[in-house]
Each structure stands twice: as structure tokens, then as C-alpha cells.
Write an enzyme that holds these catalytic residues in place. Structure first.
Site, PDB file in Angstrom:
ATOM      1  N   LYS A 166      -6.851  -2.239   9.716  1.00 43.18           N
ATOM      2  CA  LYS A 166      -8.130  -2.691  10.293  1.00 43.18           C
ATOM      3  C   LYS A 166      -7.956  -3.356  11.659  1.00 43.18           C
ATOM      4  O   LYS A 166      -8.794  -3.208  12.537  1.00 43.18           O
ATOM      5  CB  LYS A 166      -8.850  -3.639   9.340  1.00 43.18           C
TER       6      LYS A 166
ATOM      7  N   VAL B 126       0.832  -1.208   0.000  1.00 45.03           N
ATOM      8  CA  VAL B 126       0.000   0.000   0.000  1.00 45.03           C
ATOM      9  C   VAL B 126       0.871   1.264   0.000  1.00 45.03           C
ATOM     10  O   VAL B 126       0.607   2.210  -0.754  1.00 45.03           O
ATOM     11  CB  VAL B 126      -0.968   0.012   1.212  1.00 45.03           C
TER      12      VAL B 126
ATOM     13  N   GLY C 151      -5.173  -4.805  -2.790  1.00 42.25           N
ATOM     14  CA  GLY C 151      -4.264  -4.524  -3.901  1.00 42.25           C
ATOM     15  C   GLY C 151      -3.660  -3.134  -3.752  1.00 42.25           C
ATOM     16  O   GLY C 151      -4.204  -2.263  -3.072  1.00 42.25           O
TER      17      GLY C 151
ATOM     18  N   GLY D 220      -1.078 -13.974  -4.673  1.00 45.34           N
ATOM     19  CA  GLY D 220      -0.902 -12.869  -3.719  1.00 45.34           C
ATOM     20  C   GLY D 220      -2.197 -12.393  -3.093  1.00 45.34           C
ATOM     21  O   GLY D 220      -2.241 -11.333  -2.474  1.00 45.34           O
TER      22      GLY D 220
ATOM     23  N   GLU E  12     -10.616   5.050   5.486  1.00 45.86           N
ATOM     24  CA  GLU E  12     -11.476   4.441   4.455  1.00 45.86           C
ATOM     25  C   GLU E  12     -10.866   3.163   3.882  1.00 45.86           C
ATOM     26  O   GLU E  12     -11.577   2.202   3.577  1.00 45.86           O
ATOM     27  CB  GLU E  12     -11.702   5.456   3.324  1.00 45.86           C
TER      28      GLU E  12
ATOM     29  N   LYS F  13     -12.965  -5.827  10.356  1.00 48.32           N
ATOM     30  CA  LYS F  13     -13.587  -4.770   9.543  1.00 48.32           C
ATOM     31  C   LYS F  13     -15.019  -4.505  10.004  1.00 48.32           C
ATOM     32  O   LYS F  13     -15.477  -3.367  10.013  1.00 48.32           O
ATOM     33  CB  LYS F  13     -13.584  -5.191   8.068  1.00 48.32           C
TER      34      LYS F  13
ATOM     35  N   ILE G  29     -13.584   0.711  -2.076  1.00 52.57           N
ATOM     36  CA  ILE G  29     -15.016   1.077  -2.048  1.00 52.57           C
ATOM     37  C   ILE G  29     -15.252   2.131  -0.956  1.00 52.57           C
ATOM     38  O   ILE G  29     -14.934   1.884   0.204  1.00 52.57           O
ATOM     39  CB  ILE G  29     -15.911  -0.152  -1.754  1.00 52.57           C
TER      40      ILE G  29
HETATM   41  N1  LIG Z   1      -2.354  -5.035   0.870  1.00 52.62           N
HETATM   42  C1  LIG Z   1      -3.618  -4.703   0.762  1.00 52.62           C
HETATM   43  O1  LIG Z   1      -4.256  -4.962  -0.263  1.00 52.62           O
HETATM   44  C2  LIG Z   1      -4.308  -3.987   1.894  1.00 52.62           C
HETATM   45  C3  LIG Z   1      -5.659  -3.615   1.727  1.00 52.62           C
HETATM   46  C4  LIG Z   1      -6.309  -2.912   2.751  1.00 52.62           C
HETATM   47  C5  LIG Z   1      -5.611  -2.612   3.908  1.00 52.62           C
HETATM   48  N2  LIG Z   1      -4.303  -3.023   4.043  1.00 52.62           N
HETATM   49  C6  LIG Z   1      -3.607  -2.691   5.297  1.00 52.62           C
HETATM   50  O2  LIG Z   1      -2.566  -1.766   4.986  1.00 52.62           O
HETATM   51  C7  LIG Z   1      -1.473  -1.963   5.872  1.00 52.62           C
HETATM   52  C8  LIG Z   1      -0.212  -2.224   5.051  1.00 52.62           C
HETATM   53  O3  LIG Z   1      -0.380  -3.415   4.311  1.00 52.62           O
HETATM   54  P1  LIG Z   1       0.649  -3.844   3.160  1.00 52.62           P
HETATM   55  O4  LIG Z   1      -0.027  -4.926   2.400  1.00 52.62           O
HETATM   56  O5  LIG Z   1       1.143  -2.642   2.432  1.00 52.62           O
HETATM   57  O6  LIG Z   1       1.842  -4.456   4.035  1.00 52.62           O
HETATM   58  P2  LIG Z   1       3.286  -4.906   3.526  1.00 52.62           P
HETATM   59  O7  LIG Z   1       3.334  -4.972   2.045  1.00 52.62           O
HETATM   60  O8  LIG Z   1       3.653  -6.113   4.315  1.00 52.62           O
HETATM   61  O9  LIG Z   1       4.225  -3.684   3.971  1.00 52.62           O
HETATM   62  C9  LIG Z   1       4.393  -3.359   5.301  1.00 52.62           C
HETATM   63  C10 LIG Z   1       5.337  -2.174   5.418  1.00 52.62           C
HETATM   64  O10 LIG Z   1       5.382  -1.781   6.795  1.00 52.62           O
HETATM   65  C11 LIG Z   1       6.750  -1.562   7.158  1.00 52.62           C
HETATM   66  N3  LIG Z   1       6.845  -1.770   8.607  1.00 52.62           N
HETATM   67  C12 LIG Z   1       6.518  -2.847   9.344  1.00 52.62           C
HETATM   68  N4  LIG Z   1       6.706  -2.599  10.665  1.00 52.62           N
HETATM   69  C13 LIG Z   1       7.154  -1.327  10.748  1.00 52.62           C
HETATM   70  C14 LIG Z   1       7.518  -0.482  11.823  1.00 52.62           C
HETATM   71  N5  LIG Z   1       7.445  -0.903  13.084  1.00 52.62           N
HETATM   72  N6  LIG Z   1       7.934   0.781  11.542  1.00 52.62           N
HETATM   73  C15 LIG Z   1       8.006   1.229  10.266  1.00 52.62           C
HETATM   74  N7  LIG Z   1       7.662   0.476   9.193  1.00 52.62           N
HETATM   75  C16 LIG Z   1       7.236  -0.791   9.437  1.00 52.62           C
HETATM   76  C17 LIG Z   1       7.520  -2.552   6.338  1.00 52.62           C
HETATM   77  O11 LIG Z   1       8.862  -2.122   6.263  1.00 52.62           O
HETATM   78  P3  LIG Z   1       9.960  -2.862   5.343  1.00 52.62           P
HETATM   79  O12 LIG Z   1       9.583  -2.484   3.936  1.00 52.62           O
HETATM   80  O13 LIG Z   1      11.225  -2.256   5.777  1.00 52.62           O
HETATM   81  O14 LIG Z   1       9.832  -4.315   5.636  1.00 52.62           O
HETATM   82  C18 LIG Z   1       6.775  -2.466   4.994  1.00 52.62           C
HETATM   83  O15 LIG Z   1       7.262  -1.405   4.229  1.00 52.62           O
HETATM   84  C19 LIG Z   1      -1.875  -3.121   6.788  1.00 52.62           C
HETATM   85  O16 LIG Z   1      -2.464  -2.620   7.951  1.00 52.62           O
HETATM   86  C20 LIG Z   1      -2.931  -3.855   5.978  1.00 52.62           C
HETATM   87  O17 LIG Z   1      -3.846  -4.573   6.793  1.00 52.62           O
HETATM   88  C21 LIG Z   1      -3.663  -3.690   3.075  1.00 52.62           C
END
Ligand SMILES: NC(=O)c1ccc[n+]([C@@H]2O[C@H](COP(=O)([O-])OP(=O)(O)OC[C@H]3O[C@@H](n4cnc5c(N)ncnc54)[C@H](OP(=O)(O)O)[C@@H]3O)[C@@H](O)[C@H]2O)c1
Length: 424
Positions: free
Chosen positions: A99, A17, A297, A181, A123, A199, A130
Site C-alpha cells: 500500500k 504474506v 494476516g 502480532g 487487491e 490505503k 475483502i
Molecule cells: N502482513 C499482513 O497482514 C499484510 C496485509 C496486507 C498487506 N501487507 C503488505 O504485504 C507486504 C509484505 O508484508 P509482510 O507482512 O509479509 O512482510 P514481512 O513478513 O516483514 O516479510 C517481508 C519479506 O520481504 C523480504 N524483503 C525485504 N526487502 C527485500 C528486498 N529488497 N528484496 C527481496 N526481498 C525483500 C524479506 O526477506 P527476508 O525473509 O530475507 O527477511 C521478507 O521475506 C507489505 O507491503 C505489507 O504492507 C501485509
């Protein structure tokens, strides 16, 4: 309204994200937002952005007076909670997609954001692309909102779609979701319903002004659903979905749960396939409305984060009108549901819990029954979550009151057959 207000962002996380947001922001120059710093966890990861943008020291962002918005996009709910608390204490608005953190700490975070008089927008945390939270906040008055039914978890929806349409086994569908993924390497949070539950807790806040604890909501995932259940659904002209439901009952209380459901093939939710999400809202005069889109995504999620950042140009805040300015709603488990229960062994099913059993079926491939059960019975027991039992609510499952006399008559009629199958 100051549409030229300078938005200076401190972003936490540069994963799916966070990096998506970075790219999306570069394609939206009109927003007048600058990213001052990005805090990540692993400093040596190769990133597609200038190295001097990154730090592993969260204080640099949190103590920078020029940064007025913290965008929290990390995958660690506990660390996120600490970051968000400090951000409010330091007078910054927060946008988050987390969430799990929101489900666990919303009451406290609400208080902190209000004390600081800063915005807390999220959001992206439910149904990603959405715009469901802002619509629930702004458009649907509590009295008008009859029900909300939603597919809020893309991974489970992908698995169910493959089981139903391509007749894959649960295991093969899960492997495919992981390869693409759509599911984590540890899929428990999605598959067993925890993500959907997270959620649903705060969607209930925006729908009905309830701030529930997770333990108050009956839920399960799709871990016990089999291909045989898929066949049964098809015979009933239904598909199976993991549905998060809430409905305002005639007594004014709210029924809410996250459970698998047989959804009629002409229901808008049946149209929600693969990794997509969908929300059906039923209100007094508008009848049904259907929101549909990508629930996960990089860019779809970043687009919701972007929209929240954009709303901060005019200091937009959720008002939580239904929580603070209207008569408070209460959750209830005092209603009945009609449900299908498939099982490998009659001994696994607590038959006495049912008010009535309307149908049963048994052969060498499958055993199932269809019956009516009081919801409190589901809340207080867990036989229906155990291995070898799959409980799936039948379309439009809520029954507010039962005609006991009719049930008694029908039970007597069925008693003979029940004996044959050792049902009683
Ligand atoms: N992926 C989706 O489709 C999606 C959809 C809706 C909501 N979300 C929510 O959005 C959030 C991020 O998801 P994501 O899929 O982007 O996760 P991700 O791809 O696993 O990326 C997580 C990021 O957080 C960083 N991180 C972890 N712990 C940290 C800390 N203590 N301090 C600073 N940075 C830290 C990681 O750093 P490094 O890069 O150095 O490892 C990485 O850059 C989550 O809460 C998830 O539930 C995700």
C-alpha cells in the site's frame, strides 16, 4: 479466455504474506500456476521450502523470460518500487500488496503498466481479504456511489476495541496488539493513521476516479484518544473507530478524510471489531452495503493475492473507468463537520476556528466541547493533532451548508456560559 494460460510466478518476499501465498498456492492446484523463483533479502534465514527456490538476486527473476508475473510482497516500499518498474519494463504483469508504494507512486506505475500493456493488480493492499477494489471497479458507477466509509486498519481497530470493551488504557491495548502480532514493534504507521491514509489514496481512485496526493487528505490516527473519550462515546450510544470516509457532495465534489469518528452502535462499522476491517458503501438505489472480513494476516492477505493471480489467467486489468472515461471528480474541503474535541487545557483549542460551539463540558476529569468547524480550518491547522487534544467526528459528520442565522441565535444564547469557561 485462456483459462489454461500458464502462470509462471517470480515472487519477491517470503514473510507473512509471501509464505502464506506459497502455502495457499500448493492447496490450489487447479490454478495452473508455478513458482519459478522467490527473491528474499536474508539468504541464511531458515525457510519452510526447498532451498533452491530462493535467491537474493532480483535480476534472476526480473530477467527470466519464462516468468510472466512478478508477485511483489516485500516490506520495503522503495525497493518494491524499483522492482515493479523493472517488471513492467521487462514486459511482466505485477501483483502487489504494498500500500505504501502504491500510495506514493500510483500515477507513474499506472503509466508504466499501460505502456507495457500489462496488468497491475493490488487487491491485497487494502482491507486484505475483502474484495473491495474489484467491486469498486466493476460494480459501482461513479454517479451511483454516494459514500464509502471504512475501517481499513486492523491494528488501530484492535486497540480501540480493547479500550472500549475491556476498558484497557491506550498503552495496554497497544502492548496487547503488539504481543498478538497485530501491531508492528514501531506502531507509528498504524497508530498515527499513515497506513489508513495510504490505503485511502488509491481507494479514492477506484471509488471516484481521483488520484490524490497524500498531502491533500486530512488525516490523523488514534494516538490521542483516551479512555475518557470511550466513556463519552458510550454515553452518546456510539463507539469510536478510525474511519476513512469519502462522500460525493451535492455540488458534485468529493469530501474525503481519515479521522476518528463516533460511530452509532447500530452502524455496520460498529460491528467491525478487533483486527477486522469493514467497508460500508452507500449507493443511489441499493442503499447501504457492507463488506466485512480480515484486514491482515498470512492466509487472508494471501487469498487476495491468489485471486489477483487467478484473474491474470484472463489478463484482467483495472480499467480505471472513473479516472479515464467519466467526468473527473475533484476533492473539496468546502464543507463543515460536527466534531467532539476533548482537551487537557482550554488553551490548546483554537476556539475561533469554530462556526459554533453547541456543547461544552468541564470537570476535574475531562474537558470537551462539541462544535461545528469548516473543514478547511482543520486542513490548515494542526492544533487538533497535538498532545492533549483528541478530535473525534460525530456520527454522520458532514454538513454541506450552514444556516448562519440559526447559528448566530444559538451562539448568542450560549455566550453567557461561554464567558464563564473563557470560550471567547
Ligand atoms: N502482513 C499482513 O497482514 C499484510 C496485509 C496486507 C498487506 N501487507 C503488505 O504485504 C507486504 C509484505 O508484508 P509482510 O507482512 O509479509 O512482510 P514481512 O513478513 O516483514 O516479510 C517481508 C519479506 O520481504 C523480504 N524483503 C525485504 N526487502 C527485500 C528486498 N529488497 N528484496 C527481496 N526481498 C525483500 C524479506 O526477506 P527476508 O525473509 O530475507 O527477511 C521478507 O521475506 C507489505 O507491503 C505489507 O504492507 C501485509
Amino acid at each position: 479466455m485462456d483459462t489454461h494460460k500458464k502462470l509462471v510466478l517470480g515472487i519477491f518476499g517470503f514473510g507473512v504474506v509471501g509464505e502464506g501465498l506459497y502455502k495457499v498456492l500448493h492447496q490450489t492446484p487447479s490454478l495452473n500456476a508455478t513458482i519459478k523463483k522467490v527473491c528474499i533479502k536474508h539468504p541464511n534465514k531458515k525457510r519452510d521450502a526447498p532451498a533452491d527456490l530462493f535467491t537474493v538476486n532480483k535480476e534472476i527473476l526480473l530477467n527470466d523470460n519464462e516468468i510472466n508475473i512478478i508477485v511483489e510482497l516485500i516490506d520495503d516500499a522503495d525497493a518494491a518500487y524499483e522492482i515493479v518498474k523493472t517488471a513492467f519494463a521487462n514486459g511482466k504483469s505485477v501483483v502487489s500488496a504494498n500500500k505504501k508504494m502504491i500510495a506514493e507512486h500510483l500515477p507513474e506505475l499506472l503509466e508504466l503498466s499501460q505502456e507495457a500493456e500489462k496488468s497491475f493488480l493490488y487487491e491485497a493492499a487494502c482491507c486484505a481479504s475483502i474484495p473491495v477494489i474489484r467491486n469498486l471497479e466493476e460494480y459501482y458507477d461513479n454517479d451511483l456511489l454516494h459514500s464509502i466509509n471504512a475501517v481499513v486498519n486492523g491494528s488501530t481497530n484492535y486497540i480501540l476495541t480493547k479500550m472500549f470493551e475491556e476498558k484497557l488504557s491506550f498503552k495496554d491495548a497497544l502492548i496487547q496488539a503488539q504481543q498478538l502480532g497485530f501491531a508492528e514493534s514501531n506502531p507509528t504507521l498504524d497508530v498515527e493513521g499513515f497506513d489508513a491514509l495510504n490505503k485511502w489514496t488509491f481507494l479514492l481512485t477506484h471509488s471516484y476516479g481521483i488520484l490524490p496526493k497524500k498531502e491533500e487528505i486530512v488525516f490523523t490516527g488514534i494516538q490521542n484518544i483516551t479512555s475518557e473519550d470511550a466513556l463519552q462515546a458510550d454515553k452518546k450510544d456510539c463507539v469510536t473507530k478510525l474511519v476513512a470516509s469519502a462522500k460525493k457532495l451535492k455540488n458534485g465534489k468529493v469530501a474525503a478524510f481519515v479521522l476518528p469518528q463516533f460511530v452509532k452502535k447500530d452502524d455496520p462499522l460498529a460491528f467491525v471489531k478487533d483486527e477486522y476491517n469493514g467497508v460500508v458503501i452507500e449507493s443511489s438505489f441499493a442503499d447501504k452495503q457492507f463488506f466485512y472480513g480480515k484486514g491482515a494476516g498470512s492466509f487472508p492477505t494471501a487469498s487476495a493475492v491468489l485471486s489477483d493471480i487467478s484473474a491474470l489467467r484472463y489478463d484482467y486489468k483495472y480499467e480505471y473507468k472513473k479516472l479515464y472515461h467519466q467526468q473527473q471528480n475533484e476533492l473539496t474541503n468546502d464543507f463543515y463537520v460536527r466534531t467532539y474535541v476533548a482537551f487537557t487545557d482550554w488553551g490548546h483549542v483554537r476556539k475561533d476556528d469554530f462556526e459554533s460551539i453547541e456543547e461544552w463540558h468541564s470537570n476535574d476529569r475531562s474537558n470537551y466541547l462539541i462544535g461545528i468547524i469548516h473543514f478547511e480550518k482543520l486542513r490548515e491547522s494542526d492544533w487538533w493533532k497535538k498532545n492533549g487534544v483528541s478530535l473525534i467526528l460525530i456520527a454522520d459528520p458532514i454538513i454541506e451548508s450552514l444556516d448562519v442565522a440559526k447559528l448566530k441565535k444559538r451562539s448568542l444564547e450560549l455566550a453567557g456560559v461561554a464567558g464563564k469557561y473563557s470560550l471567547s
